[in-house]
Design a protein around this motif. Structure first.
Motif, PDB file in Angstrom:
ATOM      1  N   PHE A  10      25.362  36.116  42.921  1.00  0.00           N
ATOM      2  CA  PHE A  10      24.713  37.259  43.578  1.00  0.00           C
ATOM      3  C   PHE A  10      23.335  36.793  44.011  1.00  0.00           C
ATOM      4  CE2 PHE A  10      28.021  39.340  41.253  1.00  0.00           C
ATOM      5  CZ  PHE A  10      28.347  40.453  42.007  1.00  0.00           C
ATOM      6  N   LEU A  36      22.748  42.701  41.805  1.00  0.00           N
ATOM      7  CA  LEU A  36      23.586  43.107  40.676  1.00  0.00           C
ATOM      8  C   LEU A  36      22.673  43.488  39.518  1.00  0.00           C
ATOM      9  CD1 LEU A  36      26.396  43.237  39.213  1.00  0.00           C
ATOM     10  CD2 LEU A  36      25.988  40.863  38.527  1.00  0.00           C
ATOM     11  N   HIS A 126      22.758  52.298  41.508  1.00  0.00           N
ATOM     12  CA  HIS A 126      24.113  51.796  41.759  1.00  0.00           C
ATOM     13  C   HIS A 126      24.519  52.065  43.211  1.00  0.00           C
ATOM     14  CE1 HIS A 126      28.242  50.612  41.187  1.00  0.00           C
ATOM     15  NE2 HIS A 126      28.672  51.803  41.585  1.00  0.00           N
ATOM     16  N   ARG A 130      25.124  49.074  45.722  1.00  0.00           N
ATOM     17  CA  ARG A 130      26.511  48.936  46.177  1.00  0.00           C
ATOM     18  C   ARG A 130      26.553  48.687  47.689  1.00  0.00           C
ATOM     19  NH1 ARG A 130      30.011  46.740  44.946  1.00  0.00           N
ATOM     20  NH2 ARG A 130      32.184  47.297  44.703  1.00  0.00           N
ATOM     21  N   GLY A 134      26.344  44.594  45.878  1.00  0.00           N
ATOM     22  CA  GLY A 134      26.120  44.472  44.437  1.00  0.00           C
ATOM     23  C   GLY A 134      26.460  45.783  43.773  1.00  0.00           C
ATOM     24  N   GLY A 135      25.664  46.142  42.749  1.00  0.00           N
ATOM     25  CA  GLY A 135      25.904  47.392  42.029  1.00  0.00           C
ATOM     26  C   GLY A 135      25.358  47.283  40.624  1.00  0.00           C
ATOM     27  N   LEU A 136      25.587  48.341  39.854  1.00  0.00           N
ATOM     28  CA  LEU A 136      25.072  48.373  38.487  1.00  0.00           C
ATOM     29  C   LEU A 136      26.228  48.469  37.497  1.00  0.00           C
ATOM     30  CD1 LEU A 136      22.063  50.363  37.147  1.00  0.00           C
ATOM     31  CD2 LEU A 136      24.266  50.676  36.037  1.00  0.00           C
ATOM     32  N   LEU A 137      26.197  47.601  36.502  1.00  0.00           N
ATOM     33  CA  LEU A 137      27.221  47.629  35.457  1.00  0.00           C
ATOM     34  C   LEU A 137      26.585  47.908  34.107  1.00  0.00           C
ATOM     35  CD1 LEU A 137      29.349  44.501  36.441  1.00  0.00           C
ATOM     36  CD2 LEU A 137      29.962  46.909  36.764  1.00  0.00           C
ATOM     37  N   CYS A 157      26.419  35.854  29.907  1.00  0.00           N
ATOM     38  CA  CYS A 157      26.653  37.184  29.348  1.00  0.00           C
ATOM     39  C   CYS A 157      27.710  37.111  28.249  1.00  0.00           C
ATOM     40  CB  CYS A 157      27.182  38.139  30.416  1.00  0.00           C
ATOM     41  SG  CYS A 157      26.342  38.069  31.989  1.00  0.00           S
ATOM     42  N   ASP A 158      27.703  38.111  27.389  1.00  0.00           N
ATOM     43  CA  ASP A 158      28.768  38.204  26.398  1.00  0.00           C
ATOM     44  C   ASP A 158      30.091  38.584  27.054  1.00  0.00           C
ATOM     45  OD1 ASP A 158      27.039  37.622  24.381  1.00  0.00           O
ATOM     46  OD2 ASP A 158      26.777  39.686  23.682  1.00  0.00           O
ATOM     47  N   GLU A 159      30.047  39.473  28.025  1.00  0.00           N
ATOM     48  CA  GLU A 159      31.271  40.086  28.549  1.00  0.00           C
ATOM     49  C   GLU A 159      31.769  39.462  29.852  1.00  0.00           C
ATOM     50  OE1 GLU A 159      28.575  41.815  27.611  1.00  0.00           O
ATOM     51  OE2 GLU A 159      29.313  42.650  25.727  1.00  0.00           O
ATOM     52  N   LEU A 160      30.890  38.726  30.548  1.00  0.00           N
ATOM     53  CA  LEU A 160      31.275  38.172  31.845  1.00  0.00           C
ATOM     54  C   LEU A 160      31.078  36.662  31.845  1.00  0.00           C
ATOM     55  CD1 LEU A 160      29.442  40.677  34.255  1.00  0.00           C
ATOM     56  CD2 LEU A 160      31.814  40.774  33.464  1.00  0.00           C
ATOM     57  N   ASP A 161      31.737  35.999  32.800  1.00  0.00           N
ATOM     58  CA  ASP A 161      31.500  34.579  32.991  1.00  0.00           C
ATOM     59  C   ASP A 161      30.087  34.408  33.561  1.00  0.00           C
ATOM     60  OD1 ASP A 161      34.064  34.083  32.121  1.00  0.00           O
ATOM     61  OD2 ASP A 161      34.923  34.223  34.139  1.00  0.00           O
ATOM     62  N   ILE A 163      26.807  33.844  35.766  1.00  0.00           N
ATOM     63  CA  ILE A 163      26.541  34.278  37.135  1.00  0.00           C
ATOM     64  C   ILE A 163      25.296  33.543  37.624  1.00  0.00           C
ATOM     65  CG2 ILE A 163      25.918  36.254  38.597  1.00  0.00           C
ATOM     66  CD1 ILE A 163      27.285  38.026  36.407  1.00  0.00           C
TER      67      ILE A 163
ATOM     68  N   TYR B 195      38.415  41.676  32.492  1.00  0.00           N
ATOM     69  CA  TYR B 195      37.571  41.686  33.697  1.00  0.00           C
ATOM     70  C   TYR B 195      36.343  40.836  33.395  1.00  0.00           C
ATOM     71  CZ  TYR B 195      40.466  45.754  34.778  1.00  0.00           C
ATOM     72  OH  TYR B 195      41.527  46.598  35.006  1.00  0.00           O
ATOM     73  N   ARG B 196      36.375  39.581  33.766  1.00  0.00           N
ATOM     74  CA  ARG B 196      35.303  38.663  33.387  1.00  0.00           C
ATOM     75  C   ARG B 196      34.326  38.400  34.529  1.00  0.00           C
ATOM     76  NH1 ARG B 196      33.896  37.585  28.335  1.00  0.00           N
ATOM     77  NH2 ARG B 196      32.928  35.704  29.159  1.00  0.00           N
ATOM     78  N   THR B 197      34.524  39.017  35.679  1.00  0.00           N
ATOM     79  CA  THR B 197      33.531  38.829  36.739  1.00  0.00           C
ATOM     80  C   THR B 197      32.887  40.176  37.069  1.00  0.00           C
ATOM     81  OG1 THR B 197      34.935  39.263  38.658  1.00  0.00           O
ATOM     82  CG2 THR B 197      34.991  37.025  37.773  1.00  0.00           C
ATOM     83  N   ALA B 198      31.650  40.086  37.536  1.00  0.00           N
ATOM     84  CA  ALA B 198      30.923  41.313  37.900  1.00  0.00           C
ATOM     85  C   ALA B 198      31.630  42.005  39.068  1.00  0.00           C
ATOM     86  CB  ALA B 198      29.480  40.973  38.260  1.00  0.00           C
ATOM     87  N   ARG B 201      34.386  44.121  37.835  1.00  0.00           N
ATOM     88  CA  ARG B 201      33.898  45.334  37.140  1.00  0.00           C
ATOM     89  C   ARG B 201      33.332  46.352  38.121  1.00  0.00           C
ATOM     90  NH1 ARG B 201      32.431  44.647  30.904  1.00  0.00           N
ATOM     91  NH2 ARG B 201      33.965  43.025  30.489  1.00  0.00           N
ATOM     92  N   LEU B 202      32.713  45.860  39.186  1.00  0.00           N
ATOM     93  CA  LEU B 202      32.189  46.788  40.191  1.00  0.00           C
ATOM     94  C   LEU B 202      33.342  47.483  40.910  1.00  0.00           C
ATOM     95  CD1 LEU B 202      29.288  44.587  41.603  1.00  0.00           C
ATOM     96  CD2 LEU B 202      29.020  46.747  40.365  1.00  0.00           C
ATOM     97  N   LYS B 205      34.703  50.072  38.684  1.00  0.00           N
ATOM     98  CA  LYS B 205      33.829  51.250  38.660  1.00  0.00           C
ATOM     99  C   LYS B 205      34.060  52.106  39.912  1.00  0.00           C
ATOM    100  CE  LYS B 205      28.944  52.338  37.943  1.00  0.00           C
ATOM    101  NZ  LYS B 205      27.630  51.869  37.517  1.00  0.00           N
TER     102      LYS B 205
END
Lengths: 557, 287
Positions: A10, A36, A126, A130, A134-137, A157-161, A163, B195-198, B201-202, B205
């Protein structure tokens, strides 16, 4: 192809969806930058606590309502239309009206609750982000910086690969893991931090109108200092929300540690003072107990808050101004966030995106932000006043007959002095302005408050029980690296959800008896943790935030 | 990006949750007094379809067969996960279909959707508990089937599907299998979307926000078919097309309690110690 090219990319990554992150993201999006935003809470604001008053300063280049239309109507509680400072000694109180000080350089100021405010901002952010792709997670915890060849190129990140990004705005709060990963901030010296605790108290809006004598579109702020917190340096506050009160106390962390004071007891001392009876009534219902670490910008506001592509914003950069009765944080975060975005947009337009950090630091200076955060007057007074000998001399003069006569003779002037923004910026971190002077003022000039305060604040156990947690079972986010009492014992009292002789908190003392000898050690259970960061400073820990969506969830904030 | 068309099969079942389900004096289910809900296992099939929709775009059709009241089941499917369009096969001629007749009906309807790339079903229904309908429908469609799927990866360009599945439904034994599209996937209750990429996840959402709005007006996205629409021969569907004969339903007697329970107050130290003494050998691997 280098490793980084395989990662998701991003143009801008903003970490944290508080006011600083929101301002940065909204401004980036306005410049058309693909942005993002990553927020670790289940909802923006669910991890955030503040006093909280938000200011729009006349001198600031950016204000929250200018960035987000409708902010005051939809995200804030009440404007502050009256501001008082109470000097307390026992049940004697001398009150100064400091509305004039409050209004200095103030376009407006509103009381806010962070869950409502930040989640409102996040929805707007967001939508705007968007538009840029991008956007907000939420529920994504950024746990560190991604580097290539030693240079910062993104986040992990813990939850994502991982970036990658051309610019990373770390608006991840007072305990910013990114600022620490980059070596820009630390958790070493308690004298550089304050700790605040707060109770949000349920009071219907008609009762607020009656007890404070205000209309729906008016609000009051009260500050308290003097001897009601023993010798701990700090003070208390009370702000009116739409249908609740925010009542809290803020103390210098080194003073809390030195006095081995229990933060929740100091809050209770305020809640049960006769002065508050008129506002709290007979039925006390606490919605939420919360706590927060506050950086002292005079000491820690980073003059160059950037490294490679990383720019620090708000509390993450120590941009929290707490000078006497002036307590401003969110407005500076908003300005800094927007300036960081502006700096990147400019750098990109010049074809030199890597210069964003330097441009940002320059803007903080040119726009007067750094001067507010680190006032020159304070530096001058600090060298004189923060030495024990000088403090003792001033304190003994003040408490002597001569000093007391002076206080009486100067009574009219004192009120005006307290309203001086320049003087407020110079207040040294000693007992004198926090404890001694207010106490003497109240003793000499104050009137007795006869009201009976019937408030019985909840116990710490009840307060913890009322909080919402999604415990990350088997995955504690804090580890004690030295459990000796000498290294980590201060956490037992300073942690806002721990206390001596209380088994239900995070930190507790344990006595181990072996072969006739006795040793006191400290043990830790992170389940009731409110993630304030106090123990990272006062104890020996390896401190991280819980994973996305885990840990405490504030509903008021 | 090559997008994928997926179809999800779902069924309405009595709400067996405590406080919802109603039995008569003889212990028979009172169908009229028990609300109908989406078969809980189908949620996992919908999650797998949603993951596919998020990662690869395309569209997701959700299909059910049953009385007109099953519309609410489809609404629930749409609101709780996601659906682009909804299909209900509803016809008196289809009443009392067994799994075989149901499979013939469903497979015909699925073919009518065009050829979906992946068909998802949940692991058995909460009422029939047969686990037959999915595999029988798949047999009619002549697709490869992967059951007990707990994780899924699809390559739309190569038209392959790679899945992690529980062998014999056992969580201790996991194998990875690969097959070609189109394929039939039965999601296990252990299925976990990833879902491992932003970007994913977007997209998720976005879909969730759209889903909330669509669920309110779900009937606009609903198509109802009867056997005539699907050109089905009445001899092969409904009761006439069902070779299964249910002779009777026997209530399962409550298992006799042979073990004696001893209550121990957790604050009673001596009592708790006795519990520990009894349990310690078991923890050590004894029997």
């Amino acid at each position: 192809m280098s490793e980084a090219e395989e990662y998701e990319h991003f143009e801008a990554v903003v970490v944290g969806a508080g006011p600083g992150g929101a301002a940065a993201a909204a401004t980036l999006a306005r410049y058309g930058v693909q942005t993002l935003v990553l927020e670790r809470g289940v909802d923006a604001g669910s991890k955030n606590v503040s006093g909280g008053l938000i200011y729009a300063e006349e001198s600031a280049p950016y204000t929250i309502d200018a960035l987000f239309e409708g902010f005051r109507e939809e995200a804030a509680e009440r404007p502050v239309t009256e501001y008082y400072l109470h000097n307390v000694a026992g049940d004697a109180v001398k009150t100064f009206d400091i509305t004039r000080l409050h209004e200095h350089d103030t376009e407006w100021s509103d009381a806010v609750l962070r869950r409502k405010m930040d989640s409102w901002l996040a929805d707007r952010v967001h939508e705007m982000a968007r538009e840029t792709g991008g956007g907000l997670l939420t529920e994504v915890r950024v746990n560190g910086l991604l580097r290539e060849g030693g240079e910062i190129v993104g986040v992990t990140c813990d939850e994502l690969d991982p970036i990658t990004a051309d610019v990373i705005v770390a608006a991840d709060g007072v305990n910013s893991e990114l600022a620490r990963d980059a070596g820009l901030m630390d958790w070493e010296d308690p004298s550089e931090w304050f700790q605040g605790v707060k109770a949000v108290v349920d009071v219907p809006s008609d009762a607020i109108a009656e007890r404070f004598g205000i209309d729906e579109d008016e609000g009051v702020a009260h500050l308290f200092s003097g001897d009601l917190f023993r010798d701990v340096r700090g003070g208390g506050f009370l702000y009116t929300n739409a249908d609740s009160l925010s009542i809290g106390t803020v103390f210098h962390l080194d003073s809390l540690v030195a006095e081995r004071a229990e933060p929740h007891e100091l809050l209770d001392a305020l809640l049960t003072h006769p002065l508050l009876a008129q506002w709290l009534g007979d039925e006390y219902r606490e919605r939420e107990y919360s706590a927060k670490l506050v950086p002292d910008s005079k000491k820690v506001a980073h003059p160059e808050p950037h490294a490679d592509r990383l720019l620090l914003v708000g509390d993450a950069a120590g941009q929290m101004q707490a000078q006497g009765p002036i307590i401003k944080g969110m407005n500076h975060a908003v300005t800094a966030g927007a300036l960081a975005a502006e700096a990147y947009a400019e750098a990109r337009a010049r074809g030199d995106p890597d210069s964003a950090g330097e441009r940002y630091a320059r803007k903080l200076r040119d726009e007067g932000v750094m001067r507010k955060l680190r006032p020159r007057g304070y530096e001058a007074v600090r060298t004189l006043g923060e030495r024990d000998a000088a403090e003792n001399v001033v304190d003994s003069v003040l408490t002597s007959a001569v000093g007391r006569t002076g206080v009486r003779a100067l009574s009219g002037l004192l009120g005006r002095l307290y309203s001086s923004p320049r003087l407020a910026a110079m207040v040294p971190d000693t007992r004198t302005p926090y404890v001694t002077l207010p106490t003497v003022i109240a003793e000499e000039l104050g009137e007795r408050v006869g009201d009976e305060n019937r408030v019985r604040p909840p116990s710490l156990e009840e307060r913890i029980g009322e909080l919402t947690y999604d415990t990350d079972i088997g995955n504690p986010h804090i580890a004690l690296t030295d459990n000796s009492y000498e290294a980590s014992g201060a956490a037992v009292t300073a942690c806002p959800v721990s206390a001596r002789d209380f088994g239900g908190g995070c930190y507790r003392e344990e006595t181990i008896r072996t072969n006739g000898s006795e040793e006191t050690v400290v043990s830790l259970d992170t389940q009731p943790c409110v993630e304030c960061g106090t123990c990272a400073i006062v104890a020996e820990t390896e401190w991280e935030h819980p994973r996305g969506g885990k840990g405490v969830e504030f509903r008021e904030g | 990006m090559v997008s994928l068309h997926t179809a999800v099969l779902t069924k309405g079942v009595p709400d067996f949750r405590e406080g919802q389900v109603s039995f008569d004096e003889e212990g028979h289910l009172e169908r009229g007094k028990t609300p109908t809900v989406m078969n809980p296992n189908d949620r996992h099939a919908l999650k797998a379809a949603l993951q596919t929709r998020v990662r690869h775009g395309g569209c997701t059709s959700v299909m059910s067969m049953g009385p007109p009241g099953y519309k609410d089941v489809l609404r629930e499917a749409m609101a709780s996960v996601y659906a682009d369009d909804l299909y209900l096969i509803s016809d008196r001629e289809l009443a009392a279909s067994d799994t075989w007749a149901t499979a013939i009906t469903l497979s015909t309807a699925i073919e009518r959707l065009g050829e979906p790339d992946v068909v998802f079903a949940g692991f058995k229904t909460a009422d029939g508990e047969t686990g037959h309908t999915g595999p029988q429908t798949c047999w009619c469609l002549d697709m490869p089937i992967v059951t007990h799927v707990i994780a899924l990866d699809i390559d739309p360009e190569e038209r392959t599907l790679r899945a992690k599945r529980l062998v014999e439904g056992d969580i201790e034994e996991i194998e990875t299998v690969e097959t070609e599209l189109p394929a039939f996937v039965v999601a296990d209750p252990e299925f976990e979307p990833s879902y491992r990429t932003a970007s994913h996840r977007l997209e998720l959402k976005d879909l969730r926000a759209r889903t909330e709005r669509r669920a309110e007006e779900f009937e606009e996205h609903l198509t109802v078919w009867d056997h005539v629409d699907l050109n089905l021969d009445p001899d092969y569907i409904g009761l006439d097309g069902s070779p299964t004969i249910v002779s009777s339903v026997d209530p399962i007697p409550k298992a006799p309690a042979e073990r004696e329970a001893t209550m121990v107050d957790p604050d009673d130290e001596d009592g708790m110690r006795e519990v520990l003494d009894v349990m310690a050998p078991l923890a050590a691997g004894g029997d």
